[in-house]
Scaffold this active site. Structure first.
Site, PDB file in Angstrom:
ATOM      1  N   SER A 125      41.436  41.550  45.406  1.00 40.35           N
ATOM      2  CA  SER A 125      41.173  42.206  44.135  1.00 40.35           C
ATOM      3  C   SER A 125      41.478  43.714  44.210  1.00 40.35           C
ATOM      4  O   SER A 125      42.595  44.100  44.567  1.00 40.35           O
ATOM      5  CB  SER A 125      39.727  41.932  43.706  1.00 40.35           C
ATOM      6  N   HIS A 238      40.750  33.824  39.468  1.00 44.85           N
ATOM      7  CA  HIS A 238      40.516  34.855  40.487  1.00 44.85           C
ATOM      8  C   HIS A 238      39.766  34.263  41.676  1.00 44.85           C
ATOM      9  O   HIS A 238      39.891  34.759  42.793  1.00 44.85           O
ATOM     10  CB  HIS A 238      39.689  35.981  39.851  1.00 44.85           C
TER      11      HIS A 238
END
Length: 261
Positions: A125, A238
């Site tokens: 991330s 994600h």
């Protein structure tokens, strides 16, 4: 002496894995005491090193002992900086500003405990920009893995309405009112100085860090004839399902060991 990467102190930290020991380390970075977590296999050897660069900001997305012990169990020494301003570390997390030096200087900490010629970066991330900057600012990185990684913070501002207030506060405005703060955090225009092999992992359904971050990075590296590989997953977001996540980590560790400096 406030030497970048110099260890100030270390203390034992509880490990979830009996085959891996954990220590919390305080080290110097840019004149600040910053903290991070070191994972080393109990069976001592001259292991390759992984610098694990977490996502989030401050307490959000904190380093998880389970994650770095998982990596260490594959035969690596792993160090994960918390970044400044977190868990008692001095300074302020700037989301890829001067705090990028906390990652750059953390390599020196890692080298105290592993093979100095085999250093890998594993980013998740927000850690993506930290890893790219580390690869740009250092010439001793063997490989970079960026998983669901940010490559352009302006994209993040556009995508994450929930993060705009924080970004305006930390960056001193929006991309419209303070564009230089966003440009100086985005590593894409400096990739000619990056020489490590790069692996990009991304779920195409990712709504936290959009797939265009991966496409931008891939296309930018290919234009410069850099060594880049991609593992894209059309069905995932994600966060990958735990069994898939484990398998990808296994494959990543194998991939890193096959890379050449």
């Amino acid at each position: 002496m406030k030497i970048n990467g110099k260890i100030e102190s270390l203390r034992d930290y509880p490990s979830p894995n009996p085959r891996v020991t954990l220590k919390e380390i305080t080290y110097w970075s840019d004149g600040l005491r910053v903290k991070g977590l070191l994972a080393t296999p109990v069976i001592h050897a001259n292991y390759e090193g992984i610098l694990y660069l977490r996502g989030g900001i401050q307490g959000v997305g904190m380093v998880r002992p389970a994650r770095i012990t998982q990596l260490a169990s594959h035969g690596f020494t792993v160090f994960a900086p918390y970044y400044r301003g977190t868990r008692g570390g001095e300074g302020r997390d700037e989301f890829g500003g001067n705090d990028r030096l906390d990652a750059v200087n953390a390599v020196e900490v890692l080298k105290e405990f592993c093979r100095k010629d085999r250093i890998h970066l594993f980013a998740f991330s927000r850690g993506g920009i930290m890893a790219l900057w580390t690869g740009i600012l250092r010439d001793d990185i063997t490989s970079i893995v960026t998983w669901g990684g940010v490559s352009n913070v302006t994209y993040t501002y556009e995508e994450r309405i929930d993060m705009r207030r924080m970004m305006k506060r930390v960056f001193g405005g929006s991309p419209q009112t303070n564009p230089s703060a966003y440009e100086e955090r985005t590593p894409i225009v400096h990739l000619e100085d990056l020489h490590a092999s790069v692996l990009i992992i991304h779920g195409k359904c990712d709504e936290n860090v959009g797939f265009k971050h991966a496409q931008l990075l891939e296309n930018s590296l290919k234009r410069l004839n850099k060594h880049v590989e991609t593992w894209y997953y059309p069905e995932y977001t994600h966060f990958f399902p735990s069994d898939i996540n484990r398998k990808v980590v296994d494959d990543v560790c194998q991939w890193m060991k096959l890379q050449h400096s």
